[in-house]
Design a protein around this motif. Structure first.
Motif, PDB file in Angstrom:
ATOM      1  N   GLY A  47      28.541  24.101  -5.931  1.00 14.92           N
ATOM      2  CA  GLY A  47      28.168  25.490  -6.189  1.00 14.92           C
ATOM      3  C   GLY A  47      29.073  26.178  -7.191  1.00 14.92           C
ATOM      4  N   GLU A  48      29.880  25.411  -7.922  1.00 15.59           N
ATOM      5  CA  GLU A  48      30.731  25.969  -8.961  1.00 15.59           C
ATOM      6  C   GLU A  48      29.921  26.835  -9.915  1.00 15.59           C
ATOM      7  OE1 GLU A  48      33.659  27.124 -10.205  1.00 15.59           O
ATOM      8  OE2 GLU A  48      34.548  25.124  -9.960  1.00 15.59           O
ATOM      9  N   GLY A  90      33.648  32.091  -0.548  1.00 17.86           N
ATOM     10  CA  GLY A  90      34.290  32.022   0.753  1.00 17.86           C
ATOM     11  C   GLY A  90      35.710  31.507   0.631  1.00 17.86           C
ATOM     12  N   SER A  91      36.207  30.884   1.686  1.00 19.73           N
ATOM     13  CA  SER A  91      37.587  30.413   1.702  1.00 19.73           C
ATOM     14  C   SER A  91      37.816  29.250   0.741  1.00 19.73           C
ATOM     15  CB  SER A  91      37.987  29.989   3.120  1.00 19.73           C
ATOM     16  OG  SER A  91      37.165  28.933   3.583  1.00 19.73           O
ATOM     17  N   SER A  92      36.737  28.584   0.280  1.00 14.85           N
ATOM     18  CA  SER A  92      36.907  27.454  -0.641  1.00 14.85           C
ATOM     19  C   SER A  92      37.441  27.901  -2.002  1.00 14.85           C
ATOM     20  CB  SER A  92      35.577  26.707  -0.831  1.00 14.85           C
ATOM     21  OG  SER A  92      34.664  27.475  -1.593  1.00 14.85           O
ATOM     22  N   TYR A  93      37.419  29.202  -2.252  1.00  8.55           N
ATOM     23  CA  TYR A  93      37.997  29.712  -3.501  1.00  8.55           C
ATOM     24  C   TYR A  93      39.503  29.492  -3.532  1.00  8.55           C
ATOM     25  CZ  TYR A  93      39.023  32.989  -7.323  1.00  8.55           C
ATOM     26  OH  TYR A  93      39.452  33.557  -8.493  1.00  8.55           O
ATOM     27  N   ASP A  94      40.133  29.444  -2.370  1.00 10.77           N
ATOM     28  CA  ASP A  94      41.591  29.312  -2.311  1.00 10.77           C
ATOM     29  C   ASP A  94      42.083  28.005  -2.909  1.00 10.77           C
ATOM     30  OD1 ASP A  94      41.965  31.806  -1.127  1.00 10.77           O
ATOM     31  OD2 ASP A  94      41.818  31.002   0.910  1.00 10.77           O
ATOM     32  N   ASN A  95      41.356  26.913  -2.690  1.00  6.98           N
ATOM     33  CA  ASN A  95      41.809  25.629  -3.241  1.00  6.98           C
ATOM     34  C   ASN A  95      40.980  25.169  -4.443  1.00  6.98           C
ATOM     35  OD1 ASN A  95      39.435  24.737  -2.081  1.00  6.98           O
ATOM     36  ND2 ASN A  95      40.370  23.146  -0.823  1.00  6.98           N
ATOM     37  N   GLY A  96      40.025  25.993  -4.877  1.00  7.37           N
ATOM     38  CA  GLY A  96      39.259  25.668  -6.069  1.00  7.37           C
ATOM     39  C   GLY A  96      38.076  24.760  -5.841  1.00  7.37           C
ATOM     40  N   CYS A  97      37.707  24.484  -4.585  1.00 10.74           N
ATOM     41  CA  CYS A  97      36.497  23.696  -4.346  1.00 10.74           C
ATOM     42  C   CYS A  97      35.255  24.483  -4.734  1.00 10.74           C
ATOM     43  CB  CYS A  97      36.408  23.267  -2.879  1.00 10.74           C
ATOM     44  SG  CYS A  97      37.444  21.838  -2.467  1.00 10.74           S
ATOM     45  N   ASN A  98      35.335  25.810  -4.619  1.00  7.02           N
ATOM     46  CA  ASN A  98      34.279  26.729  -5.074  1.00  7.02           C
ATOM     47  C   ASN A  98      32.888  26.345  -4.571  1.00  7.02           C
ATOM     48  OD1 ASN A  98      36.312  28.130  -6.307  1.00  7.02           O
ATOM     49  ND2 ASN A  98      35.478  28.009  -8.367  1.00  7.02           N
ATOM     50  N   ARG A  99      32.765  26.310  -3.256  1.00  7.45           N
ATOM     51  CA  ARG A  99      31.461  26.092  -2.612  1.00  7.45           C
ATOM     52  C   ARG A  99      30.770  27.445  -2.499  1.00  7.45           C
ATOM     53  NH1 ARG A  99      35.191  23.259   1.075  1.00  7.45           N
ATOM     54  NH2 ARG A  99      35.181  21.050   0.464  1.00  7.45           N
ATOM     55  N   SER A 100      29.766  27.655  -3.317  1.00  6.71           N
ATOM     56  CA  SER A 100      29.166  28.987  -3.370  1.00  6.71           C
ATOM     57  C   SER A 100      28.043  29.150  -2.364  1.00  6.71           C
ATOM     58  CB  SER A 100      28.648  29.290  -4.780  1.00  6.71           C
ATOM     59  OG  SER A 100      27.481  28.559  -5.059  1.00  6.71           O
ATOM     60  N   ASP A 101      27.712  30.407  -2.104  1.00  4.43           N
ATOM     61  CA  ASP A 101      26.638  30.723  -1.169  1.00  4.43           C
ATOM     62  C   ASP A 101      25.262  30.392  -1.744  1.00  4.43           C
ATOM     63  OD1 ASP A 101      26.501  32.679  -3.112  1.00  4.43           O
ATOM     64  OD2 ASP A 101      26.630  34.378  -1.741  1.00  4.43           O
ATOM     65  N   SER A 102      25.206  30.060  -3.025  1.00  5.07           N
ATOM     66  CA  SER A 102      23.933  29.695  -3.656  1.00  5.07           C
ATOM     67  C   SER A 102      23.856  28.206  -3.967  1.00  5.07           C
ATOM     68  CB  SER A 102      23.743  30.493  -4.952  1.00  5.07           C
ATOM     69  OG  SER A 102      24.795  30.237  -5.870  1.00  5.07           O
ATOM     70  N   ILE A 128      30.018  19.854   1.812  1.00  3.13           N
ATOM     71  CA  ILE A 128      31.360  19.278   1.823  1.00  3.13           C
ATOM     72  C   ILE A 128      31.867  19.057   0.401  1.00  3.13           C
ATOM     73  CG2 ILE A 128      32.740  17.284   2.602  1.00  3.13           C
ATOM     74  CD1 ILE A 128      30.799  16.906   4.874  1.00  3.13           C
ATOM     75  N   ALA A 129      30.991  19.144  -0.599  1.00  4.44           N
ATOM     76  CA  ALA A 129      31.349  18.859  -1.988  1.00  4.44           C
ATOM     77  C   ALA A 129      32.459  19.790  -2.471  1.00  4.44           C
ATOM     78  CB  ALA A 129      30.119  18.998  -2.880  1.00  4.44           C
ATOM     79  N   CYS A 130      33.205  19.314  -3.472  1.00  2.97           N
ATOM     80  CA  CYS A 130      34.351  20.076  -3.977  1.00  2.97           C
ATOM     81  C   CYS A 130      34.420  19.942  -5.489  1.00  2.97           C
ATOM     82  CB  CYS A 130      35.632  19.559  -3.343  1.00  2.97           C
ATOM     83  SG  CYS A 130      37.129  20.433  -3.866  1.00  2.97           S
ATOM     84  N   SER A 131      34.570  21.050  -6.183  1.00  2.23           N
ATOM     85  CA  SER A 131      34.655  21.052  -7.632  1.00  2.23           C
ATOM     86  C   SER A 131      35.804  20.159  -8.109  1.00  2.23           C
ATOM     87  CB  SER A 131      34.870  22.483  -8.129  1.00  2.23           C
ATOM     88  OG  SER A 131      34.858  22.530  -9.529  1.00  2.23           O
ATOM     89  N   GLY A 132      35.497  19.262  -9.028  1.00  4.13           N
ATOM     90  CA  GLY A 132      36.499  18.353  -9.574  1.00  4.13           C
ATOM     91  C   GLY A 132      36.554  17.005  -8.891  1.00  4.13           C
ATOM     92  N   ALA A 133      35.779  16.820  -7.840  1.00  7.52           N
ATOM     93  CA  ALA A 133      35.866  15.582  -7.057  1.00  7.52           C
ATOM     94  C   ALA A 133      35.354  14.374  -7.848  1.00  7.52           C
ATOM     95  CB  ALA A 133      35.069  15.722  -5.763  1.00  7.52           C
ATOM     96  N   GLN A 366      21.631  27.037  -9.947  1.00  6.78           N
ATOM     97  CA  GLN A 366      21.709  26.433  -8.621  1.00  6.78           C
ATOM     98  C   GLN A 366      20.414  26.642  -7.844  1.00  6.78           C
ATOM     99  OE1 GLN A 366      25.423  27.584  -6.724  1.00  6.78           O
ATOM    100  NE2 GLN A 366      26.528  27.170  -8.622  1.00  6.78           N
ATOM    101  N   ARG A 367      19.790  27.783  -8.056  1.00 11.67           N
ATOM    102  CA  ARG A 367      18.491  28.010  -7.417  1.00 11.67           C
ATOM    103  C   ARG A 367      17.470  26.995  -7.921  1.00 11.67           C
ATOM    104  NH1 ARG A 367      16.238  33.897  -8.102  1.00 11.67           N
ATOM    105  NH2 ARG A 367      18.194  34.297  -6.976  1.00 11.67           N
TER     106      ARG A 367
END
Length: 389
Positions: A47-48, A90-102, A128-133, A366-367
């Motif tokens: 969701g980046e 959400g909280s994923s912004y803290d570590n940069g996974c950036n899982r968005s609500d969309s 569970i996906a994470c930006s940069g993985a 993303q939509r």
């Protein structure tokens, strides 16, 4: 990162896979457990860039002409706003996974498996996906302070903290970071800023080799996903594993609405700092190459969703679409049909969002990807092409 957390994560995967190989007993959730769907992998499915609904170029502050979904408490002219990216990530912004609500998985409301259609509640769409993985982050290495993604999946399968769910669909997007696609883009942008092409034959050959080396890593990842499911007591007929490709995000020659002329105004008004020749190489070489590697790795053990043309006509800088303009607001944003579905390249501007959001599907993109996945999920097909919108 210390060795101890990495070893612990690897040990967790070994236990998961070891159970499958040794025939250790495991009990999957019963068929009357709530059905669930899960996304694994990288930024194109985490969701980046979901923070943005279109692109508001130039020096547009505040809500960036209504494109910034993290903007709130704006003044009457939308020129000044507070910003909280956690409203989207959400909280994923803290570590940069950036899982968005969309994110893509949030759009899957039902899935068809082995002749039965299962409704999926919003709470049972797990991202569970994470930006940069990379592939390693999915099945063997911790990443950004999080456990291996398959260890996280295993916890979900066991119902840790949420109760048992019956996972019916797993969607995987991975491989782009293994070939350092962001580094390729960075190279091309750097060359553009110095009036040179990046797609030299030597560089193209190097990228082709990276893609050729990717297939084995993808195969190992796909096998590891199945191993995790089998260790949890699942049979192959009880769930679907879909591996998706990547969409074209830049227009080819003749379809870019900006001239190939570098200056500050060009960038501040939305121009893409990549030559058409290099965009053609990415569109005609890298994207098909990744699809080929994904398809070969999937073989007969995973299903493939081809997203190559999913953004056709809505790529970044494409003719026929536009940037947001003054007067558009978060409540009345640029219409999806008129906007770009990919986050801009804000060189040299740094005032809006994060660099890691550049060139990723925005909320509209993303939509679109979510609609592609939802359509595939409700068919009996084993391969699916999401064509031009």
């Amino acid at each position: 990162m210390s060795a101890r957390p990495a070893l612990a994560a690897l040990a967790g995967v070994a236990l998961v896979l070891g159970g499958a190989l040794s025939g250790a007993s495991a009990t999957a959730a019963t068929d009357d457990a709530p059905p669930a769907v899960v996304s694994l992998g990288d930024s194109f499915i985490s969701g980046e860039a979901g923070r943005w609904q279109g692109n508001g170029y130039g020096d547009s502050g505040g809500s960036a002409y209504g494109t910034d979904r993290a903007a709130h408490d704006c003044d009457g002219g939308e020129g000044k706003c507070a910003h909280d990216p956690k409203r989207v990530y959400g909280s994923s912004y803290d570590n940069g996974c950036n899982r968005s609500d969309s994110a893509e998985i949030t759009h899957v409301t039902s899935v068809r498996v082995n002749g039965t259609t299962y409704p999926i509640a919003p709470a049972d769409r797990l991202n569970i996906a994470c930006s940069g993985a990379t592939t390693a982050a999915v099945h063997k290495s911790s990443f950004k302070g999080e456990e291996v993604q398959l260890v996280q999946l295993d916890r979900f399968l066991k119902g840790d903290g949420v109760g048992k769910r019956k996972v019916r669909l797993i969607v995987l997007s991975v491989g782009g970071n293994d070939i350092d696609f962001s580094g390729i883009v960075k190279t091309c942008v750097g060359k553009f800023l110095t009036y040179r092409y990046c797609g030299t034959e030597q560089f193209r050959a190097e990228v082709r080799q990276r893609i050729a080396s990717l297939e084995s890593a993808l195969t190992a990842t796909i096998n590891a996903v199945h191993g995790t499911m089998e260790a949890a007591g699942y049979g192959r007929s009880e769930y679907r594993l879909v591996v998706q490709s990547y969409p074209v995000i830049l227009p080819g020659t003749g379809y870019n609405r900006y001239p190939e002329t570098y200056n500050d105004r060009y960038l501040k008004t939305g121009g893409c700092p990549i030559y058409d020749k290099d965009a053609d190489w990415a569109n005609q070489g890298i994207i098909p190459g990744l699809l080929s590697a994904i398809t070969s790795a999937a073989g007969g053990t995973a299903q493939v969703m081809d997203l190559s043309d999913a953004f056709a006509g809505h790529e970044l800088c494409a003719k026929g679409v536009r940037a947001a303009r003054q007067g558009e607001t978060p409540a009345n944003p640029i219409p999806e049909a008129e906007g770009e579905w990919v986050r801009w390249i804000g060189v040299p501007l740094v005032g809006q969002g994060q660099v890691q959001e550049y060139m990723h599907p925005n909320a509209y993109g993303q939509r679109r990807l979510g609609s592609c996945l939802a359509a595939f999920a409700n068919t009996e097909r084993t391969a699916f092409t999401c064509g031009r919108p």
